[in-house]
Each structure stands twice: as structure tokens, then as C-alpha cells.
Design an enzyme around this catalytic site. Structure first.
Site, PDB file in Angstrom:
ATOM      1  N   CYS A 186       0.837  -1.209   0.000  1.00 23.06           N
ATOM      2  CA  CYS A 186       0.000   0.000   0.000  1.00 23.06           C
ATOM      3  C   CYS A 186       0.872   1.259   0.000  1.00 23.06           C
ATOM      4  CB  CYS A 186      -0.899  -0.045   1.230  1.00 23.06           C
ATOM      5  SG  CYS A 186      -1.755   1.466   1.608  1.00 23.06           S
ATOM      6  N   CYS A 191       0.050   3.789   2.725  1.00 22.23           N
ATOM      7  CA  CYS A 191       0.549   3.288   4.014  1.00 22.23           C
ATOM      8  C   CYS A 191       2.010   3.685   4.209  1.00 22.23           C
ATOM      9  CB  CYS A 191       0.427   1.770   4.093  1.00 22.23           C
ATOM     10  SG  CYS A 191      -1.269   1.166   4.019  1.00 22.23           S
TER      11      CYS A 191
END
Length: 78
Positions: A30, A33
Site C-alpha cells: 500500500c 501506508c
């Protein structure tokens, strides 16, 4: 560096802690993230005496994902 929490230690280290907690549900693939990670590290450094900061890998810790109703990564819980 933020602690990595698993289902085995989550209750003990997060829910039973005397400090407030910031929990980052993340995935290794991600990109958002990865962008949030340095910000969490900075918060951890600034507020070390007041807050614990840690991460839960949403791919491997499915029990915690379902328990906390996480629907996407990143999800940050306080």
C-alpha cells in the site's frame, strides 16, 4: 520504529496499556501506508511518554481486521 502487533499480543500491549494508542492497519504493498509511516514515527518520537504507536499488518492479522471492522489500508485507530 513502530511496534508490530499481532492478534496474540494486541490486547495485552494495546488495550491494557496505560497510554493512549495509535494503531496503523497497513499492507506492505500500500503506497499511502508507506506515506503515513514517517508521520507516525514522528508522532511516536514527540509523544513517546504519552502514546504508544504500532502497526498491524492487515494481510496477516485477519482476526484483528475483522474485530476492528477495518475495510481498507491504511486505517488508523486511536
Amino acid at each position: 520504529m513502530a511496534k508490530r502487533w499481532t492478534e496474540a499480543d494486541f490486547d495485552t500491549e494495546v488495550l491494557n496499556s496505560d497510554k493512549l494508542a495509535i494503531v496503523d492497519f497497513y499492507s506492505d504493498s500500500c503506497l499511502p501506508c508507506k506515506a503515513v509511516s514517517p508521520l507516525l514515527a514522528e508522532l511516536e518520537e514527540i509523544y513517546a511518554d504519552q502514546v504508544i504507536v504500532g502497526k498491524v499488518n492487515a494481510v496477516y492479522e485477519r482476526g484483528l481486521v475483522f474485530r476492528w471492522e477495518v475495510s481498507s489500508a491504511p486505517t488508523i485507530l486511536f
